[in-house]
Design a protein around this motif. Structure first.
Motif, PDB file in Angstrom:
ATOM      1  N   ASN B 155       0.823  -1.217   0.000  1.00 39.60           N
ATOM      2  CA  ASN B 155       0.000   0.000   0.000  1.00 39.60           C
ATOM      3  C   ASN B 155       0.849   1.255   0.000  1.00 39.60           C
ATOM      4  O   ASN B 155       0.496   2.256  -0.612  1.00 39.60           O
ATOM      5  CB  ASN B 155      -0.920   0.016   1.231  1.00 39.60           C
ATOM      6  CG  ASN B 155      -2.225  -0.668   0.945  1.00 39.60           C
ATOM      7  OD1 ASN B 155      -2.453  -1.138  -0.165  1.00 39.60           O
ATOM      8  ND2 ASN B 155      -3.082  -0.739   1.942  1.00 39.60           N
ATOM      9  N   GLY B 156       1.949   1.223   0.681  1.00 41.71           N
ATOM     10  CA  GLY B 156       2.782   2.418   0.755  1.00 41.71           C
ATOM     11  C   GLY B 156       3.385   2.817  -0.576  1.00 41.71           C
ATOM     12  O   GLY B 156       3.823   3.946  -0.741  1.00 41.71           O
ATOM     13  N   ILE B 656      -3.353  -9.068   2.444  1.00 40.17           N
ATOM     14  CA  ILE B 656      -2.378  -9.609   3.399  1.00 40.17           C
ATOM     15  C   ILE B 656      -1.752  -8.446   4.141  1.00 40.17           C
ATOM     16  O   ILE B 656      -1.267  -7.493   3.530  1.00 40.17           O
ATOM     17  CB  ILE B 656      -1.279 -10.398   2.659  1.00 40.17           C
ATOM     18  CG1 ILE B 656      -1.910 -11.509   1.841  1.00 40.17           C
ATOM     19  CG2 ILE B 656      -0.268 -10.957   3.640  1.00 40.17           C
ATOM     20  CD1 ILE B 656      -0.915 -12.212   0.958  1.00 40.17           C
ATOM     21  N   GLY B 657      -1.735  -8.517   5.458  1.00 43.92           N
ATOM     22  CA  GLY B 657      -1.092  -7.465   6.234  1.00 43.92           C
ATOM     23  C   GLY B 657      -2.039  -6.320   6.489  1.00 43.92           C
ATOM     24  O   GLY B 657      -3.196  -6.314   6.054  1.00 43.92           O
ATOM     25  N   THR B 658      -1.554  -5.328   7.197  1.00 42.89           N
ATOM     26  CA  THR B 658      -2.397  -4.183   7.535  1.00 42.89           C
ATOM     27  C   THR B 658      -1.627  -2.905   7.274  1.00 42.89           C
ATOM     28  O   THR B 658      -0.400  -2.905   7.164  1.00 42.89           O
ATOM     29  CB  THR B 658      -2.783  -4.196   9.030  1.00 42.89           C
ATOM     30  OG1 THR B 658      -1.575  -4.225   9.794  1.00 42.89           O
ATOM     31  CG2 THR B 658      -3.653  -5.371   9.369  1.00 42.89           C
ATOM     32  N   GLY B 659      -2.386  -1.817   7.161  1.00 38.60           N
ATOM     33  CA  GLY B 659      -1.783  -0.499   7.047  1.00 38.60           C
ATOM     34  C   GLY B 659      -0.995  -0.342   5.760  1.00 38.60           C
ATOM     35  O   GLY B 659      -1.397  -0.796   4.693  1.00 38.60           O
ATOM     36  N   LEU B 660       0.148   0.304   5.864  1.00 42.92           N
ATOM     37  CA  LEU B 660       0.915   0.623   4.671  1.00 42.92           C
ATOM     38  C   LEU B 660       1.655  -0.583   4.114  1.00 42.92           C
ATOM     39  O   LEU B 660       2.119  -0.560   2.988  1.00 42.92           O
ATOM     40  CB  LEU B 660       1.924   1.738   4.984  1.00 42.92           C
ATOM     41  CG  LEU B 660       1.275   3.078   5.312  1.00 42.92           C
ATOM     42  CD1 LEU B 660       2.309   4.044   5.847  1.00 42.92           C
ATOM     43  CD2 LEU B 660       0.591   3.640   4.089  1.00 42.92           C
ATOM     44  N   ASP B 661       1.762  -1.654   4.896  1.00 38.91           N
ATOM     45  CA  ASP B 661       2.422  -2.858   4.398  1.00 38.91           C
ATOM     46  C   ASP B 661       1.459  -3.826   3.752  1.00 38.91           C
ATOM     47  O   ASP B 661       1.849  -4.903   3.334  1.00 38.91           O
ATOM     48  CB  ASP B 661       3.127  -3.586   5.558  1.00 38.91           C
ATOM     49  CG  ASP B 661       4.445  -2.933   5.902  1.00 38.91           C
ATOM     50  OD1 ASP B 661       4.747  -2.840   7.098  1.00 38.91           O
ATOM     51  OD2 ASP B 661       5.151  -2.533   4.967  1.00 38.91           O
TER      52      ASP B 661
END
Lengths: 273, 679
Positions: B155-156, B656-661
């Motif tokens: 996402n980042g 998969i994962g949360t936030g910016l990752d």
């Protein structure tokens, strides 16, 4: 002639009063986490009665178990065990509490050996006393056995309060029946490891284990652990000539410490032929 | 006498080498983790264990120059065995070969083979055949270049993320590691690393000289009275780790007796890749009297910090500086640490005292929560500590007492004893006050920091015979004050038992069971009053490792857990099959794993094989499949390369994962390439 007199004196020197029927006691047993099912000493009178069968010499002992900071939880006990031609007889007295609430117990135990197994039983009179509520006395029976499967392996079991006598009929209160199953393994000539599981109906199973290390047959170091309720134990012992001195402490996380000191003495005469 | 020993060793070694059907499997990070490390309970713990394993593998491996503290760092030998080894080495001179260890009383063949994984003898009289990886490990100077890349876009890196959260740099992690040793007394090392998303700049004003993380050291040893001089990044290990260091803490693992005692290794260069946890400056150890050494250290290390106008509200330790917001926390404050320590070592006694002073350039405050009432606030603190270690034949006793100003008292004391030749027992008692504070502590206990804990631990290890051994421990603990997610004083316990069976040298089976009871907050529906309840977590592992032929090894592992809290129970399980093929310069390792966990509480951590000097402990959470392929090839004696490809596919989620990752899609592919040049 002297022995029966001694027995009577010890047995009648205390008033029998109401008693908490589970009487795990003895600094040696406490040092090992109260894994007393396979131990054979004078305190088998109040722990697993089958342990009396292995007592070859008459012995008398007394103990004081104190709860640090709250004296109404202190306990006091005295026992004597005498081997006879028919088996070993033990007798003991026990007290718990203070003037407001106390419990007294008077017990007589008998044990004998059959092959590789030892069997024992005890009958005790318990008296409960609560200030303002009165006094209750009842009789209860406990039985136990120890089997020597190999020279290094012992398995023991005993049941407290076999018949669940009723304390208070109105409130349907009975003495709890408790089943204990344990093992003792001699890992080397100096090291004894014990483990035990105790089931009190209506409570979670208590898992216990203990380790005893003897140095030169004189100094003894003990360590023990219990789960549910969680507690850890440690103790020391000293054996010299006729004296048996033991000390142990118990730590209950969040609740406090208990300390116990025991003195035992081998009485003069050897086992009767 | 000596020539006879030499002849016997040559004969033994020669016949053993010929009769040896299978090569000694060389140590990998996964194997080291399996043998020594415990089951991590959090991601931070897993990462810390990874870094510690890497550091452990960077330790000097020469049996003839390893000090007592180095040997204790591995946690395999008992204090008595280490003492015997050092006495033998002093009396008879350097070891001619690793097989000479058999001459030491108390060392049997299984211990020797175990130790031979980690240590070797440089220039031995009898040289066992070395595999390429072993040869690499014994080379002391190398240059390592590593490139890692996750193929999916996080996402980042996406264009639709707000600009101040977008990662600035490339999506690959690049790192360079250099280590050189000259004449055995001078060592130097350098690490340059950029995490994915971090960009490389040259901004001396921002303290960035190229890559985001730069770490290096210069170490001088044994120059007369100067026992050690370190310039650059280092760690200082003292006593039992109540104040600083404390050795390589690999969690509660297989070594339930010997590893409870931390090794006080003194100064060590910092070789891990974590961006916090080290001291940066200068440190010296001098021999001031025949048996006394004094260490003085000074450090001025930059730290990340979340700032308000006047103070720092928290000290992040992830070391990620990828977007604008994270870059504002980069090196926001300075941590200045100074200290001095005196150590007396003579025969069986080892005692020391330590004083440290730490100052933050910006004061540290906290956003008040129920659990951080006793956390450190302010701009400076001091620690004082005393420690003692004593060995007497089969008994080793250790203790440390420390006090922090402001703050409280912490102490740990324990003993290790061999009651019979087959039974080892350890007992450790600890009591850490709720307000005891240290930033670099690494002491024995349930939590990562020595704070707010008291308990008694008993560990045991019993060898039935040469093939079967069992070990375990029981820990009863209490937390007197509130903790994160547990807002009452709490009791708990943890027990562990592990049985290993090694019928032949090339096959190992083990079964392991662990139970931990700990309290946790129950969410309150309509009030802000918290109630807590005791939750029980049980982990079990069954594993089997066997060599099918000389070149092919198989390893099967079944791991699971269950967690129960207030009547509801959830489960998790993971199954992994590894295959390893060794043909000369080429080694191929592959893993196929399936996992199925009900919730995050049952996540499984499985140690995985990774490239040299990296360690992987991925977390398996949810339902899915994971495949890993690792290919190593040694082009020449001085040039080696690795290629690792890891693929995870989830069946229960689309992100998969949360936030910016976070990654969109159910699959995650990762490639890692590494090249090592030794000289």
């Amino acid at each position: 002639m002297k022995k029966p007199l001694l027995l009577l004196v010890v047995a009648w020197s205390y008033h029998a009063c109401a008693q908490s029927s589970i009487t795990d006691i003895g600094a040696r047993a406490q040092g090992l986490g109260y894994t007393a099912s396979c131990l054979s000493d004078a305190w088998s009178t109040l722990n697993n009665p089958a342990g009396l069968a292995k007592q070859r010499k008459p012995v008398a002992a007394c103990t004081y178990d104190a709860f640090a900071g709250f004296s109404p939880f202190n306990r006091l006990a005295a026992v004597v065990a005498v081997p006879t031609s028919a088996g070993t007889i033990g007798a003991g007295v026990y007290r718990f509490g203070d003037n407001l609430y106390n419990e007294h117990l008077l017990t007589a135990a008998f044990a004998n050996t059959l092959g590789i197994a030892s069997l024992g039983g005890r009958i005790h009179y318990i008296q409960y006393h609560a200030d303002g509520l009165g006094t209750r006395g009842l009789i209860s029976i406990s039985v136990g056995g120890i089997t020597q499967l190999t020279p290094a392996l012992l398995v023991g079991a005993y049941i407290n309060n076999l018949f669940q006598p009723t304390v208070d009929r109105e409130n349907n209160e009975q003495l709890p029946t408790r089943l204990t199953l344990g093992t003792g393994i001699t890992l080397s000539e100096n090291v004894l490891w014990t483990a035990e599981a105790t089931q009190d109906l209506g409570q979670a199973t208590t898992w216990k284990t203990g380790l005893e290390y003897t140095v030169q047959q004189t100094f003894i170091f003990r360590v023990g652990v219990n789960l549910s309720p969680d507690a850890y134990f440690a103790g020391m012992g000293f054996r010299r000539q006729r004296f048996l001195l033991d000390y142990a402490f118990q730590h209950l996380p969040g609740l406090g410490m208990r300390h116990q000191a025991t003195v035992g003495y081998y009485l003069s005469q050897p086992t009767t032929p | 006498m000596r020539p006879i020993i030499l002849i016997i060793i040559c004969i033994t070694a020669a016949t053993t080498t010929v009769a040896q059907e299978y090569p000694r499997p060389e140590i990998t990070t996964e194997q080291l983790a399996e043998e020594l490390a415990g089951v991590p309970s959090t991601d931070e713990a897993a990462e810390a264990i990874e870094e510690n394993i890497v550091q452990l593998l960077s330790l000097p491996t020469d049996l003839n120059t390893a000090t007592g503290d180095d040997l204790m760092a591995y946690g395999i030998l008992s204090p008595q065995q280490i003492q015997d080894l050092l006495t033998y080495r002093t009396q008879h001179g350097d070891f001619l070969s690793i097989y000479e260890l058999q001459a030491i009383p108390g060392f049997d063949l299984p211990t020797l083979y175990h130790l031979a994984h980690y240590l070797h003898v440089a220039h031995p009289a009898a040289m066992p055949a070395l595999t390429p990886r072993e040869a690499l490990r014994q080379q002391e100077s190398y240059v390592l270049m590593r490139y890692e890349h996750v193929l999916e876009t996080r996402n980042g890196f996406r264009d639709d993320t707000p600009p101040d959260q977008q990662f600035r740099g490339s999506a690959a992690r690049r790192s360079l590691r250099v280590r050189t040793i000259r004449k055995g007394n001078l060592r130097a090392g350098l690490l340059a690393e950029n995490d994915p998303g971090e960009s490389a700049h040259w901004h001396p004003g921002n303290r960035q000289y190229g890559p985001d993380h730069l770490s290096g050291y210069l170490q001088l040893q044994r120059r007369g009275r100067l026992q050690q001089l370190v310039l650059g990044d280092y760690q200082f290990h003292f006593g039992q780790g109540l104040v600083t260091g404390g050795g390589f803490n690999l969690g509660r693992g297989n070594e339930t007796v010997t590893a409870v005692q931390r090794n006080a290794g003194g100064l060590r260069p910092y070789t891990a890749a974590q961006e916090t946890g080290f001291l940066r400056g200068m440190a010296t150890t001098l021999a001031i009297y025949p048996h006394t050494t004094a260490t003085t250290f000074f450090s001025r290390a930059p730290r990340d910090g979340n700032l308000t106008d006047t103070a720092t509200t928290s000290l992040p330790t992830t070391g990620l500086h990828r977007n604008t917001r994270e870059l504002t926390t980069r090196y926001a404050l300075q941590q200045t640490t100074g200290g001095t320590s005196v150590r007396y070592q003579r025969g069986r006694l080892d005692a020391g005292a330590l004083y440290t002073y730490t100052h933050f350039s910006l004061p540290v405050t906290r956003v008040a929560t129920p659990y951080n009432q006793f956390y450190f606030t302010g701009s400076h603190y001091q620690n004082v500590s005393l420690h003692l270690r004593c060995t007497y034949t089969h008994l080793a006793v250790f203790a440390e007492v420390a006090r922090s100003f402001p703050g409280g008292l912490a102490h740990v004391a324990g003993m290790l004893v061999s009651l019979t030749p087959a039974l080892d027992v350890a007992i450790v008692h600890r009591r850490y006050a709720s307000d005891y504070y240290t930033l670099q502590g690494n002491a024995f206990g349930q939590s990562s920091q020595p704070r707010n804990e008291s308990g008694l631990y008993t560990g045991w290890k019993y060898r039935f015979n040469r093939r079967v051994s069992a070990c375990g421990y029981m820990d009863l603990f209490r937390f007197p004050s509130l903790r994160y997610r547990s807002y009452t004083p709490a009791n708990g316990h943890e027990w562990f038992i592990r049985i290993s069976y090694q019928p032949v040298k090339t096959t190992t089976l083990f079964a392991q069971l662990r139970e931990e009871v700990n309290t946790r907050n129950l969410s309150a529906l309509d009030t802000s009053l918290y109630r807590t309840s005791a939750g029980t977590k049980r982990n079990y592992i069954l594993a089997c490792d066997y060599a099918v032929t000389r070149m092919l090894r198989l390893k099967t592992r079944l791991q699971g857990s269950c967690y129960s809290l207030t009547g509801s129970t959830t489960h998790g399980i993971a199954v992994a099959q590894d295959v390893r093929l060794d043909c000369g310069p080429l080694t191929i390792t592959a893993r196929y794993a399936l996992f199925n966990t009900d919730d995050y509480d049952n996540r499984q951590y499985l140690y995985e094989n990774d490239v040299w000097l990296a360690s992987a402990v991925p977390m398996y959470d949810g339902q899915g499949v994971r495949n890993v392929l690792l290919i190593e090839y040694a082009f020449t004696r001085h040039l080696r390369s690795w290629l690792r490809y890891a693929h995870t596919r989830y069946l229960d989620r689309d992100e998969i994962g949360t936030g910016l990752d976070a990654i969109k899609g159910p699959a995650r592919n990762e490639i890692k390439i590494q090249v090592a040049i030794t000289f």
